[in-house]
Write a protein that holds these residues in place. Structure first.
Motif, short mmCIF file in Angstrom:
data_model
loop_
_atom_site.label_atom_id
_atom_site.label_comp_id
_atom_site.label_asym_id
_atom_site.label_seq_id
_atom_site.Cartn_x
_atom_site.Cartn_y
_atom_site.Cartn_z
N TYR A 590 0.84 -1.20 0.00
CA TYR A 590 0.00 0.00 0.00
C TYR A 590 0.88 1.25 0.00
CZ TYR A 590 -4.40 -2.43 0.91
OH TYR A 590 -5.52 -3.21 0.80
N ASP A 591 0.40 2.30 -0.69
CA ASP A 591 1.09 3.58 -0.64
C ASP A 591 0.09 4.68 -0.28
OD1 ASP A 591 -0.30 4.35 -3.01
OD2 ASP A 591 1.26 3.42 -4.24
N ILE A 592 0.57 5.91 -0.19
CA ILE A 592 -0.29 6.99 0.29
C ILE A 592 -1.43 7.29 -0.66
CG2 ILE A 592 1.54 8.03 1.66
CD1 ILE A 592 1.81 10.19 -0.52
N TYR A 593 -1.30 6.89 -1.92
CA TYR A 593 -2.37 7.18 -2.88
C TYR A 593 -3.59 6.28 -2.66
CZ TYR A 593 1.33 9.88 -4.96
OH TYR A 593 2.34 10.80 -5.15
N VAL A 654 2.82 1.58 7.02
CA VAL A 654 1.46 1.93 7.44
C VAL A 654 1.05 3.25 6.78
CG1 VAL A 654 -0.05 2.49 9.38
CG2 VAL A 654 1.73 0.75 9.65
N MET A 655 -0.08 3.21 6.05
CA MET A 655 -0.63 4.42 5.43
C MET A 655 -1.83 4.89 6.26
SD MET A 655 1.51 4.49 3.06
CE MET A 655 2.77 3.21 3.15
N VAL A 656 -1.89 6.18 6.49
CA VAL A 656 -2.89 6.75 7.40
C VAL A 656 -3.67 7.85 6.70
CG1 VAL A 656 -3.25 7.96 9.59
CG2 VAL A 656 -1.42 6.26 9.39
N ALA A 657 -4.97 7.88 6.92
CA ALA A 657 -5.82 9.00 6.50
C ALA A 657 -6.67 9.41 7.67
CB ALA A 657 -6.68 8.60 5.31
N ILE A 658 -6.78 10.71 7.90
CA ILE A 658 -7.54 11.22 9.05
C ILE A 658 -8.46 12.35 8.59
CG2 ILE A 658 -7.43 12.40 11.28
CD1 ILE A 658 -4.72 11.06 11.73
N ILE A 659 -9.72 12.22 8.92
CA ILE A 659 -10.67 13.34 8.79
C ILE A 659 -10.88 13.85 10.21
CG2 ILE A 659 -12.98 14.03 8.09
CD1 ILE A 659 -12.92 11.66 6.11
N GLU A 660 -10.29 14.98 10.53
CA GLU A 660 -10.26 15.45 11.91
C GLU A 660 -11.66 15.64 12.48
OE1 GLU A 660 -9.09 16.32 15.56
OE2 GLU A 660 -7.74 15.65 13.98
N ASP A 661 -12.54 16.23 11.71
CA ASP A 661 -13.91 16.47 12.19
C ASP A 661 -14.87 16.11 11.07
OD1 ASP A 661 -16.32 17.35 13.22
OD2 ASP A 661 -15.46 19.15 14.12
N VAL A 662 -15.72 15.14 11.32
CA VAL A 662 -16.66 14.65 10.29
C VAL A 662 -17.58 15.77 9.83
CG1 VAL A 662 -18.48 12.96 9.81
CG2 VAL A 662 -16.54 12.32 11.22
N GLU A 663 -17.84 16.73 10.69
CA GLU A 663 -18.73 17.83 10.32
C GLU A 663 -18.14 18.68 9.20
OE1 GLU A 663 -21.82 18.02 11.46
OE2 GLU A 663 -21.33 16.20 12.54
N ASN A 664 -16.82 18.63 9.01
CA ASN A 664 -16.19 19.38 7.93
C ASN A 664 -16.24 18.65 6.59
OD1 ASN A 664 -15.49 21.43 9.69
ND2 ASN A 664 -13.49 20.54 10.16
N LEU A 665 -16.66 17.41 6.63
CA LEU A 665 -16.69 16.61 5.41
C LEU A 665 -17.85 17.06 4.52
CD1 LEU A 665 -15.06 14.18 4.32
CD2 LEU A 665 -16.85 12.70 5.23
#
Length: 767
Positions: A590-593, A654-665
């Motif tokens: 896996y990569d960041i893409y 390890v590739m990581v993705a974070i949505i800090e606040d779902v309300e901003n989505l």
């Protein structure tokens, strides 16, 4: 908590039977787990009496118990004889706190026990079995047995640990009239001793010293009630403390006054100080423990257990009777640490009524002196009985707001006053002072809870208007996000709402929200991110040979320790290989893409830009990106920083993705009808010179924003020109809405150049 029905009637005037009492208590919050109707000892006639072949003093009896069949009983009483009518306790009977069972005595079956007058609580004769009149009907009950209630007490209702507290609740529920006890306190009598309180963990400590007693059994009432609830009666002084513990929920202790030297001191123990309890077990104490001591040393561990020295025996002539209030937290910690739990600690831990120590002392002293005689030679009080300071501001309108039920103010007041609460009205707001025994009532919502349980949950209308709450709407929205991620091959993970402060400090500069009393040392915060827990999952799975993971979590993270200082975050992790090894095709790491694609899927087609600036502590410096809309960061993605992976013993990428606040989505928009242009798309190529560290993404986004007819831009070339500059070439796609001339296309080209040069400090490359 156990109590008898006749004991309850000391405080409740009612015609309700025991079954109805149990149902009412269970309905209103005190679950009666068992209603015990004991087997009564009955009259039985001795038909046969033979010597036991394996004993020189036992006899084998055949008795007529009225059932039509003779019952065999082994008996050691010297006065047994044929034709005698005595009392038979059949299997199931409770005698002096012990349940009678069938069993063998010296190899011979005994199906019951013949009883003495003392064992029945009728008199003190224990020289032989009781002899009943000749006209006694065989099979009839000899004594009245007491119905026993056995209930489970929730931690928030310490008032239920007193019989009088249960009676008050039943009266408020309309099951009778509460009989208020005539409580008294002892007059002040100056004696030879005083009490010194040297710790803030004891608010009040009272005692009275009684001399010239003759230790004797308790009254039949006290003995029978204690025996019925499983406490073996011993003598009046000890029984009195046990009785008051259940009657008023005030733990007490009785010392032999002749064993106590000098004044009584309530203090903290010294580290390493030794103490032997009345069971003979030795404990090493710490300075967090509260002790009762005299000049010679420790007499008792406050609120938990008495000591071997100073305990009351049948030869005791002078006693000191104590009644006190100790800090609940301190008692609980001591009890748990030394592994000793008693009726006393059970009550102190939950919080007893802090105002009744004097009343309890007076009642216990009376029980003892009525049975043993004696004279009070001194009373003393240390500290001060606390005054009730709670005055809860309550509006009667709150009840309807919280329950949807319209209850008259007069009915609300009536229920509260029957519960012992004092209600005073000032305009539209009431000032409600709970009875001192209800230490759990501190908020207006607690008052609503009291009203609704007494009113009856079964009276709530079964037909109600249903409105979708904000929480339900959020739940549906979150479920939609979870489904989207699941369709991308991600598995949902669930972790505790706690975090590890050491891991949190590795991942970000965000402050940790510390927990005062964590359940374990590695969960010492209210988590400020989801990444820490998921990385622990990765480490544990890798350790067990499962390094390839596709997981996500949607959950609450905390920004502070105050209400509403929290938000909902999403964290995605892809680690290891995309698939297992197989001959049909190659796998890859896996990569960041991959995680970037997960985020793009959640953008629901909305436009965004990518920034590689200001990578967070958890991310690899050169393998990181942030999804932006203008200056607003929507999400971020990247590879886990090698140093953090090393610290957490993770070897897998390890590739990581974070949505800090779902309300901003961005929310998914309703799909519009697809309109296909009648005109062919037109492409144009551009090349710009920019600083070598300038993101190509900003060039393409600036180009697309130059005209609404530009639908996309793709980079196809980039090379280093030296001197800190690079060339980036890209293609734009134009979807015409009408016939376009060369002049129209030139205007779009010029708009792109102008926009990119202005926003990106770039220069168009001529050749």
């Amino acid at each position: 908590m156990k109590w008898t029905y006749d004991w309850l009637k000391d405080y409740l005037k009612t015609d309700a039977d025991a079954s109805r009492v149990a149902d009412t208590l269970t309905r209103t919050g005190l679950e009666v787990e068992e209603l015990i109707e004991p087997v009564a000892p009955i009259a039985a006639k001795i038909i046969e009496c033979t010597a036991h072949e394996n004993s020189d003093h036992l006899h084998v009896l055949k008795v007529d118990d009225g059932s039509g069949n003779l019952r065999q009983v082994v008996c050691g009483a010297p006065n047994v004889r044929i034709g005698m009518i005595s009392a038979l306790a059949r299997p199931g009977c409770i005698i002096e706190g012990h349940e009678i069972q069938s069993g063998k005595l010296r190899g011979v079956l005994s199906d019951g026990m013949m009883c003495s007058g003392r064992e029945l609580g009728i008199n003190e004769d224990h020289s032989g079995i009781i002899e009943l009149p000749e006209d006694t009907i065989v099979g009839s009950p000899v004594i009245n047995t007491e119905i026993v209630f056995d209930a489970g007490i929730t931690p928030n209702r310490p008032d239920y640990l007193a019989v009088r507290g249960i009676a008050r609740d039943l009266a408020a529920c309309g099951l009778g009239e509460y009989i208020a006890p005539k409580d008294e306190i002892l007059p002040a009598i100056k004696g030879a001793r005083k009490v010194n309180i040297e710790t803030d963990k004891c608010l009040v400590y009272q005692f009275c010293e009684i001399h010239d007693i003759k230790v004797a059994p308790s009254s039949s009432t006290v003995k029978s009630r204690l025996a019925a609830i499983g406490i073996n009666p011993k003598n009046a002084p000890i029984d009195a403390t046990n009785y008051i513990c259940y009657d008023m929920a005030q733990p007490m202790h009785c010392f032999d006054a002749d064993e106590i030297k000098g004044d009584i001191t309530v203090r903290n123990a010294k580290n390493g100080e030794k103490f032997t309890d009345l069971f003979g077990s030795e404990h090493e104490l710490s300075d967090a423990d509260i002790v009762i001591a005299d000049e010679k040393g420790i007499l008792a561990l406050a609120g938990v257990v008495g000591g071997a020295r100073g305990m009351t025996t049948d030869s005791t002539k002078n006693i000191i009777l104590e009644s006190a209030y100790f800090n609940p937290v301190s008692v609980r910690k001591t009890s748990k640490r030394i592994g000793v739990s008693t009726d006393s600690s059970y009550r102190y831990e939950r919080g007893i009524d802090p105002t009744i120590s004097g009343v309890a002392l007076s009642k216990a002293a009376k029980i003892i002196m009525d049975a043993c005689g004696g004279k009070i030679v001194g009373t003393c009080i240390g500290g001060e009985i606390p005054k009730e300071t709670r005055a809860i501001k309550y509006s009667p309108d709150l009840f309807k707001k919280k329950t949807g039920i319209d209850m008259d103010e007069s009915r609300q007041r009536e229920i509260l006053e029957k519960l012992g609460f004092n209600v005073s009205e000032k305009k539209d707001v009431w000032s409600v002072v709970p009875t001192s025994a209800r230490v759990d009532v501190v908020l207006p919502e607690n008052i609503v809870s009291e009203l609704i349980r007494v009113y009856g949950y079964e009276n709530i209308s079964k037909v109600a208007e249903h409105k979708v709450s904000d929480a339900a709407k959020h739940t549906d929205y979150y479920m939609g996000i979870k489904k989207e991620l699941a369709t991308r091959g991600l598995n949902e993970a669930k972790s505790f709402g706690f975090g590890n402060s050491k891991i949190e400090s590795l991942l970000s500069d965000k402050p940790s929200v510390k927990i005062a009393n964590p359940i374990i040392s590695t969960m010492d915060t209210a988590r400020n991110n989801l990444l820490g827990s998921l990385l622990e999952f990765v480490a544990e799975n890798e350790k067990r040979g499962y390094p390839d993971l596709n997981i996500f979590e949607l959950g609450t993270v905390f920004d502070g320790d105050m209400p509403e200082q929290q938000h909902t975050q999403i964290c995605i992790i892809r680690s290891g290989n995309t698939s297992p090894k197989h001959w049909q095709g190659r796998n890859r790491i896996y990569d960041i893409y991959d995680v970037k694609a997960d985020l793009i899927a959640l953008m629901h087609g909305q436009e965004f830009s990518v920034s590689a600036e200001n990578s967070p502590r958890w991310a690899h410096t050169f393998r990181y990106g942030a999804i932006m809309q203008g200056n607003k960061k929507i999400a971020e993605f990247g590879e886990l920083h090698p140093s953090i992976a090393h610290t957490m013993k993770i070897k897998t990428p390890v590739m990581v993705a974070i949505i800090e606040d779902v309300e901003n989505l961005p929310k998914a928009k309703k799909s519009k009808e697809l309109v296909i242009s009648d005109f062919q798309p037109i492409t144009r190529d551009f090349a710009f010179i920019v600083d070598s560290d300038f993101p190509a993404e900003k060039l393409t986004s600036s180009a697309v924003s130059a005209d609404s007819r530009i639908k996309g831009a793709v980079v196809f070339d980039s090379f280093d020109m030296g001197d800190g500059k690079k060339s980036v070439a890209f293609t734009i796609t134009i979807i015409p809405t009408e016939n376009m001339s060369d002049e129209d296309l030139l205007k779009i080209q010029n708009a792109v150049i102008e926009n990119v040069e202005k926003k990106c400090n770039a220069k168009i490359r001529d050749k």
